[in-house]
Scaffold this active site. Structure first.
Site, mmCIF file in Angstrom:
data_model
loop_
_atom_site.group_PDB
_atom_site.id
_atom_site.type_symbol
_atom_site.label_atom_id
_atom_site.label_comp_id
_atom_site.label_asym_id
_atom_site.label_seq_id
_atom_site.Cartn_x
_atom_site.Cartn_y
_atom_site.Cartn_z
ATOM 1 N N HIS A 17 0.839 -1.210 0.000
ATOM 2 C CA HIS A 17 0.000 0.000 0.000
ATOM 3 C C HIS A 17 0.872 1.256 0.000
ATOM 4 O O HIS A 17 0.585 2.210 -0.717
ATOM 5 C CB HIS A 17 -0.886 0.055 1.256
ATOM 6 C CG HIS A 17 -1.916 -1.023 1.377
ATOM 7 N ND1 HIS A 17 -2.014 -1.833 2.483
ATOM 8 C CD2 HIS A 17 -2.917 -1.413 0.547
ATOM 9 C CE1 HIS A 17 -3.027 -2.661 2.331
ATOM 10 N NE2 HIS A 17 -3.589 -2.444 1.166
ATOM 11 N N LYS A 41 -18.137 -6.043 8.865
ATOM 12 C CA LYS A 41 -16.872 -6.760 8.758
ATOM 13 C C LYS A 41 -16.073 -6.664 10.048
ATOM 14 O O LYS A 41 -16.116 -5.643 10.728
ATOM 15 C CB LYS A 41 -16.046 -6.151 7.612
ATOM 16 C CG LYS A 41 -15.445 -7.180 6.672
ATOM 17 C CD LYS A 41 -14.762 -6.512 5.511
ATOM 18 C CE LYS A 41 -13.362 -7.068 5.358
ATOM 19 N NZ LYS A 41 -12.628 -6.463 4.254
ATOM 20 N N ARG A 92 -2.359 -6.283 -8.331
ATOM 21 C CA ARG A 92 -1.361 -7.313 -8.072
ATOM 22 C C ARG A 92 -1.443 -8.393 -9.141
ATOM 23 O O ARG A 92 -1.574 -8.104 -10.302
ATOM 24 C CB ARG A 92 -1.542 -7.897 -6.661
ATOM 25 C CG ARG A 92 -1.073 -6.963 -5.578
ATOM 26 C CD ARG A 92 -1.631 -7.338 -4.222
ATOM 27 N NE ARG A 92 -3.068 -7.120 -4.198
ATOM 28 C CZ ARG A 92 -3.813 -7.207 -3.105
ATOM 29 N NH1 ARG A 92 -3.267 -7.545 -1.966
ATOM 30 N NH2 ARG A 92 -5.104 -6.963 -3.162
ATOM 31 N N SER A 131 -2.845 -7.556 3.158
ATOM 32 C CA SER A 131 -3.056 -7.383 4.598
ATOM 33 C C SER A 131 -3.428 -8.708 5.247
ATOM 34 O O SER A 131 -2.988 -9.010 6.362
ATOM 35 C CB SER A 131 -4.181 -6.372 4.850
ATOM 36 O OG SER A 131 -3.823 -5.114 4.355
HETATM 37 P P1 ADP Z 1 -9.321 -4.753 0.353
HETATM 38 O O1 ADP Z 1 -10.176 -3.729 1.044
HETATM 39 O O2 ADP Z 1 -9.919 -5.336 -0.895
HETATM 40 O O3 ADP Z 1 -8.642 -5.741 1.254
HETATM 41 P P2 ADP Z 1 -6.913 -3.389 0.477
HETATM 42 O O4 ADP Z 1 -7.294 -2.450 1.531
HETATM 43 O O5 ADP Z 1 -5.978 -4.496 0.853
HETATM 44 O O6 ADP Z 1 -8.168 -3.922 -0.272
HETATM 45 O O7 ADP Z 1 -6.225 -2.646 -0.737
HETATM 46 C C1 ADP Z 1 -6.712 -1.473 -1.328
HETATM 47 C C2 ADP Z 1 -6.056 -1.297 -2.690
HETATM 48 O O8 ADP Z 1 -4.654 -1.513 -2.572
HETATM 49 C C3 ADP Z 1 -6.548 -2.260 -3.752
HETATM 50 O O9 ADP Z 1 -6.566 -1.577 -4.992
HETATM 51 C C4 ADP Z 1 -5.495 -3.330 -3.758
HETATM 52 O O10 ADP Z 1 -5.402 -3.967 -5.022
HETATM 53 C C5 ADP Z 1 -4.251 -2.501 -3.489
HETATM 54 N N1 ADP Z 1 -3.171 -3.303 -2.906
HETATM 55 C C6 ADP Z 1 -3.205 -4.066 -1.792
HETATM 56 N N2 ADP Z 1 -2.018 -4.660 -1.567
HETATM 57 C C7 ADP Z 1 -1.206 -4.283 -2.579
HETATM 58 C C8 ADP Z 1 0.147 -4.580 -2.938
HETATM 59 N N3 ADP Z 1 0.890 -5.432 -2.233
HETATM 60 N N4 ADP Z 1 0.654 -4.004 -4.055
HETATM 61 C C9 ADP Z 1 -0.114 -3.186 -4.803
HETATM 62 N N5 ADP Z 1 -1.399 -2.872 -4.531
HETATM 63 C C10 ADP Z 1 -1.947 -3.407 -3.435
#
Ligand code: ADP
Length: 165
Positions: A17, A41, A92, A131
């Site tokens: 992130h 959630k 990803r 995460s």
């Molecule tokens: P979610 O709410 O679906 O779990 P996240 O909060 O993990 O999503 O992620 C929010 C955004 O960050 C999404 O667009 C996700 O694809 C992107 N993202 C999460 N982890 C990575 C990573 N390791 N590299 C690039 N983008 C990421």
């Protein structure tokens, strides 16, 4: 001034992130980091903790250019309220593609064509980082130092301990 929105749960924010936030700031002047809270959630970290961890992990040069917001409704309603039409998402492995395309099309439709999505490809080292993966490693007392900012490591380990009690 070009403004974008980067939305996610950030439970917790990972190096993946952080990488997207830094790279997004090459495209936009200001980035609204929207911490999504879905009341149905269960999260490891509540909304205040997730927001604080984002600020804690980002270097000051980036911190100055991000604004943290929270929202429980539809993303397109938040975008309309703020007058921002640009959404930034990280992409990803192939597994993200299907979901992310659906999300982009739906947001475009719900906003009568206004919302645009830009995808930033995940960096090679963070391609398989999520995460939920970090939480899984932490709950099994594994080493999370490659995946989350140093400033957050102890907090995450401590939460993992509290959760297995
Ligand atoms: P979610 O709410 O679906 O779990 P996240 O909060 O993990 O999503 O992620 C929010 C955004 O960050 C999404 O667009 C996700 O694809 C992107 N993202 C999460 N982890 C990575 C990573 N390791 N590299 C690039 N983008 C990421």
């Amino acid at each position: 001034m070009r403004v974008g929105i980067y939305a996610g749960s950030f439970d917790p924010i990972t190096k993946g992130h952080q990488d997207i936030i830094r790279r997004a700031l090459k495209i936009v002047d200001k980035l609204i980091v929207l911490v999504v809270n879905n009341p149905s959630k269960k999260y490891w970290f509540n909304i205040e903790e997730r927001e604080a961890m984002i600020l804690e992990s980002m270097e000051s040069q980036y911190r100055e250019k991000i604004e943290i917001h929270r929202y429980e409704g539809l993303l397109v309603d938040f975008m309309r309220e703020k007058g921002v039409n640009l959404l930034i998402r990280g992409l990803r492995a192939v597994s993200d593609y299907e979901y992310e395309m659906g999300y982009a099309f739906t947001n475009k439709e719900l906003s009568q064509g206004k919302a645009e999505t830009i995808f930033i490809p995940a960096s090679r080292e963070y391609m398989y980082l999520s995460s939920s993966g970090v939480r899984e490693i932490a709950i099994n007392q594994g080493d999370i130092s490659a995946y989350v900012d140093k400033a957050l490591e102890e907090k995450i380990k401590l939460r993992a301990k509290e959760l297995v009690k």
